[in-house]
Design a protein around this motif. Structure first.
Motif, short mmCIF file in Angstrom:
data_model
loop_
_atom_site.label_atom_id
_atom_site.label_comp_id
_atom_site.label_asym_id
_atom_site.label_seq_id
_atom_site.Cartn_x
_atom_site.Cartn_y
_atom_site.Cartn_z
N SER A 161 -5.85 37.09 14.67
CA SER A 161 -6.93 37.06 13.97
C SER A 161 -6.44 37.54 12.57
CB SER A 161 -7.99 38.37 14.45
OG SER A 161 -8.51 37.80 15.66
N ILE A 162 -5.45 38.37 12.62
CA ILE A 162 -4.95 38.79 11.40
C ILE A 162 -4.28 37.48 10.52
CG2 ILE A 162 -3.14 39.98 10.05
CD1 ILE A 162 -3.56 42.10 12.16
N ILE A 163 -3.66 36.85 11.16
CA ILE A 163 -2.98 35.54 10.65
C ILE A 163 -4.02 34.56 10.15
CG2 ILE A 163 -1.47 33.78 11.05
CD1 ILE A 163 0.26 35.43 12.95
N LYS A 164 -5.11 34.53 10.96
CA LYS A 164 -6.16 33.62 10.70
C LYS A 164 -7.14 34.01 9.42
CE LYS A 164 -9.21 31.08 13.73
NZ LYS A 164 -9.92 30.96 14.91
N MET A 165 -7.24 35.30 9.17
CA MET A 165 -7.86 35.94 8.09
C MET A 165 -7.25 36.20 6.83
SD MET A 165 -10.83 38.38 10.20
CE MET A 165 -9.62 39.36 11.09
N LEU A 166 -5.81 36.03 6.84
CA LEU A 166 -5.03 36.53 5.79
C LEU A 166 -5.36 35.59 4.51
CD1 LEU A 166 -1.27 37.23 6.85
CD2 LEU A 166 -2.64 38.63 5.38
N PRO A 167 -5.51 34.61 4.84
CA PRO A 167 -5.87 33.50 3.51
C PRO A 167 -7.16 33.83 2.81
CG PRO A 167 -5.34 32.03 5.40
CD PRO A 167 -5.56 33.31 5.99
N ILE A 168 -8.22 34.41 3.60
CA ILE A 168 -9.39 34.51 3.00
C ILE A 168 -9.65 35.88 2.75
CG2 ILE A 168 -10.76 32.86 4.07
CD1 ILE A 168 -11.89 34.82 6.00
N ALA A 169 -8.87 37.03 3.21
CA ALA A 169 -9.24 38.39 2.96
C ALA A 169 -8.24 39.43 2.82
CB ALA A 169 -10.09 38.73 4.05
N HIS A 170 -8.24 40.19 1.89
CA HIS A 170 -7.14 41.27 1.98
C HIS A 170 -7.30 42.33 3.23
CE1 HIS A 170 -4.50 44.22 0.39
NE2 HIS A 170 -5.40 45.13 0.81
N ILE A 171 -6.51 42.41 3.74
CA ILE A 171 -6.53 43.13 5.15
C ILE A 171 -5.81 44.55 4.98
CG2 ILE A 171 -5.92 43.28 7.67
CD1 ILE A 171 -5.93 40.17 7.32
N GLU A 172 -6.59 45.60 5.37
CA GLU A 172 -6.17 47.10 5.56
C GLU A 172 -5.96 47.51 6.91
OE1 GLU A 172 -7.23 51.10 3.61
OE2 GLU A 172 -7.98 49.25 2.47
N TYR A 173 -4.73 48.08 7.41
CA TYR A 173 -4.54 48.24 8.66
C TYR A 173 -4.92 49.72 8.67
CZ TYR A 173 -1.93 44.13 8.55
OH TYR A 173 -1.83 42.76 8.38
N LEU A 174 -5.69 50.14 9.97
CA LEU A 174 -6.61 51.16 10.02
C LEU A 174 -5.87 52.09 11.05
CD1 LEU A 174 -10.21 50.55 8.91
CD2 LEU A 174 -8.36 51.49 7.28
N ALA A 175 -6.25 53.33 11.23
CA ALA A 175 -5.75 54.31 12.25
C ALA A 175 -5.84 53.65 13.67
CB ALA A 175 -6.36 55.77 12.28
N GLY A 176 -6.96 53.04 13.84
CA GLY A 176 -7.09 52.45 15.22
C GLY A 176 -6.31 51.43 15.68
N PHE A 177 -5.82 50.67 14.74
CA PHE A 177 -4.86 49.66 14.93
C PHE A 177 -3.43 50.22 15.54
CE2 PHE A 177 -1.22 46.85 13.07
CZ PHE A 177 -1.65 45.67 13.71
N PHE A 178 -3.18 51.25 14.85
CA PHE A 178 -1.83 52.01 15.59
C PHE A 178 -2.08 52.65 16.87
CE2 PHE A 178 -1.52 51.40 10.78
CZ PHE A 178 -0.52 50.72 10.63
N CYS A 179 -3.30 53.08 17.04
CA CYS A 179 -3.28 53.86 18.32
C CYS A 179 -3.68 52.75 19.30
CB CYS A 179 -4.85 54.50 18.07
SG CYS A 179 -4.78 55.83 17.08
N PHE A 180 -3.99 51.47 18.91
CA PHE A 180 -4.19 50.57 19.95
C PHE A 180 -2.86 49.95 20.24
CE2 PHE A 180 -4.90 46.27 21.60
CZ PHE A 180 -6.13 46.53 22.42
N ILE A 181 -1.97 49.81 19.29
CA ILE A 181 -0.62 49.38 19.52
C ILE A 181 0.13 50.41 20.62
CG2 ILE A 181 1.81 48.78 18.86
CD1 ILE A 181 0.55 47.66 16.21
#
Ligand SMILES: [Zn+2]
Ligand SMILES: [Zn+2]
Length: 427
Positions: A161-181
């Motif tokens: 999803s990140i790769i899919k959305m990179l061309p259309i949006a600026h993505i900020e990685y939040l705490a949930g992302f690191f907890c999930f990994i």
């Protein structure tokens, strides 16, 4: 109490080819594999219950932050939007895709939580030598559910999803992302450090009424069926034929010589999956509204989009997960069902193919997870909104059917045919 205090199980029966294998005591870090089909029968892990207790407890502590904290924030067209795992599931319920919503809630939230709870409870009891009549049942539930908990597939879905959305949006990685990994690593770690065989031996040792291990004189190359020995499908305990049709004394699963009606059940499931592959691939799986114009896309459209936009790696991943894996699974299982009296080398190849089918099955859920995330995150009002579409439900049913088909198939029935033994019945 250390692992060395136990006399390991003397005999194993291979769950894939039924060969009886006698084992010397296994050292930590060593594995025992079936000499006929290559299936791993046991793997010793030093301090298994201590490691499992640590990883499952850490996983439980991280579970709710990973579920509830926002994963990513998208910034596009002047809008900001973020979503957490729970919102991506609730969004599917709001869109009335109930089957998909239930499949995602179970595979990405409920079952991962249950497997962590069960592995924690079992390793806690073993670590503290607590006698509980539930320990065996909880470990059985962990064994049965662990393949259906798909946090690792969901993580790949987030990355796609990140790769899919990179061309259309600026993505900020939040705490949930690191907890999930971290949570995914802990769940995978728990599965890796649980020495299933040793867990059962320790559960047996804590159960005063546990039957003594079956002892018999085995000659090289003989099968469990030739000795009228039954193997519990779940805990792999060897039992004599008087247990046929009764609950296993160790884990409570009903004992059968082979999985009941294995071939007919698998045939029905594979045939249904083949039929449903058509609506799953022909109907749109996702709908995107962009500046008031709606565009529906099928699985294939999505893959073509990635190749056109130069994202060859993601295109190849989705092509494998959404088209090649389901097709390979139904063709592979059909070959296995039709397999008759073959030389041993060919049976060995087919048994390996069966194990590969059971291994890859769950990765087909990837596209469903990507859609659930995109639908929850790409909601920029009138500018752009992403929705799930009806193909999604059919595709999700196909994945469930093929995974269940792989579970109902009993590869020992292929080997039975070469020995001219009756196969596929429940007694
Ligand atoms: Zn084998
Ligand atoms: Zn059992």
């Amino acid at each position: 109490m250390s692992n060395d205090d136990f006399t390991p199980q003397i005999f194993y029966a291979c769950p894939d080819c039924d060969l009886l294998v006698s084992s010397a005591s296994l050292k930590a870090g060593h594995s025992l594999c079936c000499p006929r089909c290559g299936r791993r029968l046991a793997r010793r892990v030093r301090g298994t219950e201590t490691k499992a207790l640590a990883t499952s407890l850490s996983g439980l502590l991280l579970f709710f932050p990973a579920l509830l904290l926002p994963l990513l924030q998208l910034d596009a067209f002047g809008f900001k939007d973020s979503a957490n795992l729970l919102e991506s599931i609730l969004h599917l319920f709001e869109m009335k895709y109930y089957f998909v919503a239930l499949a995602v809630s179970f595979s990405a939230a409920i079952l991962p939580l249950l497997t962590l709870l069960f592995s924690f409870a079992v390793s806690f009891n073993l670590f503290f030598h607590r006698r509980s009549r539930w320990t065996g049942s909880l470990f059985r539930a962990w064994l049965q559910l662990t393949d259906w908990a798909m946090l690792d597939v969901y993580l790949l879905g987030i990355l796609v999803s990140i790769i899919k959305m990179l061309p259309i949006a600026h993505i900020e990685y939040l705490a949930g992302f690191f907890c999930f990994i971290a949570l995914v690593l802990l769940v995978l770690g728990t599965s890796a450090v649980i020495d299933r065989d040793m867990f059962w031996l320790k559960i047996d040792a804590l159960s005063p009424g546990a039957p003594v291990p079956l002892l018999f004189k085995e000659s090289m190359g003989e099968t469990a069926a030739e000795h009228d020995i039954f193997l519990c499908h779940t805990c792999h305990k060897l039992l004599n034929k008087s247990w046929s049709g009764k609950p296993c004394p160790r884990c409570g699963s009903i004992v059968h010589r082979r999985k009941p009606q294995s071939n007919s059940r698998t045939t029905v499931l594979v045939t249904s999956a083949v039929l449903l592959l058509f609506p799953a691939n022909l109907l749109p799986i996702m709908k995107v509204d962009f500046l008031g114009s709606a565009q529906n896309s099928t699985i294939l459209d999505g893959i073509i989009y990635f190749f056109h936009s130069g994202s060859y790696f993601v295109g190849a991943v989705i092509l494998c997960a959404s088209i090649l894996v389901p097709v390979f699974k139904v063709i592979g299982l059909s070959i296995l069902l039709l397999c008759h009296s073959l030389p041993e080398a060919s049976l060995r190849r087919k048994t390996k193919m069966y194990r590969f089918i059971t291994f890859i099955g769950r990765w087909s859920m990837l596209d469903i997870f990507v859609i659930s995330l995109m639908a929850a995150m790409v909601d920029f009002g009138f500018v752009s909104t992403t929705w799930a579409a009806p193909g999604c439900t059919w595709f999700c049913i196909v994945v469930t059917l093929t995974m269940t088909a792989a579970e109902t198939f009993d590869p020992r029935t292929m080997w039975d045919r070469t020995l001219f033994l009756p196969s596929s019945h429940s007694s």
